[in-house]
Design a protein around this motif. Structure first.
Motif, mmCIF file in Angstrom:
data_model
loop_
_atom_site.group_PDB
_atom_site.id
_atom_site.type_symbol
_atom_site.label_atom_id
_atom_site.label_comp_id
_atom_site.label_asym_id
_atom_site.label_seq_id
_atom_site.Cartn_x
_atom_site.Cartn_y
_atom_site.Cartn_z
ATOM 1 N N GLU A 196 11.607 -4.431 12.442
ATOM 2 C CA GLU A 196 10.922 -4.961 11.085
ATOM 3 C C GLU A 196 10.292 -3.317 10.234
ATOM 4 O OE1 GLU A 196 8.363 -7.705 8.967
ATOM 5 O OE2 GLU A 196 8.320 -8.166 10.664
ATOM 6 N N HIS A 197 9.741 -2.750 11.111
ATOM 7 C CA HIS A 197 9.060 -1.515 11.244
ATOM 8 C C HIS A 197 9.874 -0.413 10.317
ATOM 9 C CE1 HIS A 197 4.759 -2.392 12.323
ATOM 10 N NE2 HIS A 197 5.176 -2.784 12.745
ATOM 11 N N GLU B 292 12.656 -0.745 9.365
ATOM 12 C CA GLU B 292 13.264 -1.105 8.117
ATOM 13 C C GLU B 292 12.358 -1.103 6.603
ATOM 14 O OE1 GLU B 292 15.800 -4.709 5.341
ATOM 15 O OE2 GLU B 292 14.981 -5.087 7.428
ATOM 16 N N LEU B 293 11.181 -1.262 7.114
ATOM 17 C CA LEU B 293 10.125 -1.122 6.030
ATOM 18 C C LEU B 293 10.029 0.489 5.777
ATOM 19 C CD1 LEU B 293 7.692 -2.164 4.156
ATOM 20 C CD2 LEU B 293 6.487 -2.043 6.323
ATOM 21 N N LYS C 137 13.384 1.933 3.865
ATOM 22 C CA LYS C 137 13.173 1.409 2.679
ATOM 23 C C LYS C 137 12.850 2.041 2.096
ATOM 24 C CE LYS C 137 14.083 -2.912 0.196
ATOM 25 N NZ LYS C 137 13.591 -4.397 1.091
ATOM 26 N N SER C 138 11.414 2.383 1.671
ATOM 27 C CA SER C 138 9.780 2.657 0.999
ATOM 28 C C SER C 138 10.333 4.596 0.805
ATOM 29 C CB SER C 138 8.824 2.629 2.347
ATOM 30 O OG SER C 138 8.002 1.123 2.716
ATOM 31 N N ARG D 295 3.786 -7.325 -2.222
ATOM 32 C CA ARG D 295 4.808 -8.464 -1.108
ATOM 33 C C ARG D 295 3.893 -8.652 -0.112
ATOM 34 N NH1 ARG D 295 8.067 -1.652 -0.737
ATOM 35 N NH2 ARG D 295 8.904 -2.078 -3.133
ATOM 36 N N ILE E 273 2.039 -7.917 2.881
ATOM 37 C CA ILE E 273 2.854 -7.621 4.026
ATOM 38 C C ILE E 273 2.140 -7.836 5.302
ATOM 39 C CG2 ILE E 273 2.428 -5.576 5.129
ATOM 40 C CD1 ILE E 273 3.788 -3.840 3.028
ATOM 41 N N LEU F 281 2.049 -3.088 10.148
ATOM 42 C CA LEU F 281 3.330 -2.533 8.288
ATOM 43 C C LEU F 281 2.660 -2.158 7.269
ATOM 44 C CD1 LEU F 281 5.043 -5.979 8.858
ATOM 45 C CD2 LEU F 281 5.836 -4.208 9.333
ATOM 46 N N TYR G 211 4.217 1.310 6.250
ATOM 47 C CA TYR G 211 3.804 1.646 4.547
ATOM 48 C C TYR G 211 3.669 2.530 3.224
ATOM 49 C CZ TYR G 211 4.824 -0.257 -0.305
ATOM 50 O OH TYR G 211 5.156 -0.436 -1.742
#
Length: 254
Positions: free
Chosen positions: A3-4, A6-7, A10-11, A138, A140, A145, A149
């Motif tokens: 998850e980290h 991907e974030l 993606k950011s 979002r 979070i 996270l 972000y």
């Protein structure tokens, strides 16, 4: 962990503050004439986002959300201070920007002079406030996270201003048509870079959902329909009747 990761990516690439939502364009256009200046401002933005987003996450989690004050006691469970989000977020950002300004002026006076008015204007940079508001929208879940972000959003803005600064330094020696010189060609390049960054959209998704739906549809088509025993008996009886009629018809014709 996934998850980290991907974030983070993606950011930076897909939801880039400049190329996806066009936030922080004033500083992006004004301070991107030299690479050295762009690096200094980009580093300051990374630091401010890395600090303010998790701090504002704590404010939102334990102060601003509906029922967030329950930790003070059951009688505070019905309090909702979400209307103070903008004020507290901006206050946190202004405090951290002031700290950055003091540090830069102390340790790098040349960078402080080159940035000029745009360093204190980080406080009203919509990319900085947008990071906290996107974090809130979002929803979070964790502090880690939120920090991720903030850092990744800052890195994305840093890459954007660094790339355009390097290109503008080269374009200075290029034969650009007169009507497009200056901000004209800069906007065109920014749009093309935005299209390029959006191509990273398939890096994380990979069309996995569509592939799963397609495979399910194929499986449903390829699988034979299940026939119940009762339906099977009815089909057998109908076939017997048809055979008897055919035999009787042949006998009559003979």
């Amino acid at each position: 962990m996934l998850e980290h990761v991907e974030l983070f990516f993606k950011s930076i690439f897909i939801d880039n503050m400049v190329f996806a939502v066009f936030l922080g364009m004033c500083s992006y256009l004004a301070v991107s004439k030299k690479v050295a200046t762009a690096v200094g401002l980009g580093a300051a933005v990374i630091f401010v986002l890395a600090v303010t987003v998790p701090m504002n996450w704590l404010l939102d989690k334990y102060l601003l959300q509906d029922g967030a004050l329950v930790w003070l006691g059951p009688e505070y469970a019905d309090y909702n201070l979400s209307f103070l989000s903008f004020i507290l977020f901006i206050a946190t950002i202004a405090t951290m920007v002031q700290l950055v300004e003091i540090v830069v002026e102390k340790f790098s006076p040349s960078l402080y002079n080159s940035l000029g008015i745009f360093l204190p204007l980080i406080a009203v940079n919509c990319a900085i406030l947008g990071g906290s508001l996107f974090m809130q929208a979002r929803e979070i879940e964790t502090f880690g996270l939120a920090f991720n972000y903030g850092v990744s959003s800052g890195i994305g803005w840093f890459l954007a201003i660094l790339a355009i600064a390097a290109i503008r330094e080269k374009i200075r020696y290029s034969n650009v048509p007169a009507p497009l010189r200056g901000l004209g060609i800069t906007f065109i390049i920014t749009g093309l870079m935005g299209i390029g960054f959006q191509s990273f959209g398939g890096m994380l998704t990979g069309g996995g959902d569509e592939a799963e739906e397609t495979s399910e549809q194929v499986n449903q088509i390829s699988k034979p329909e299940m026939v119940t025993p009762v339906e099977e008996e009815v089909v057998v009886d109908k076939n017997k009747e048809i055979d008897e009629k055919v035999i009787s018809y042949n006998d009559v014709n003979k």
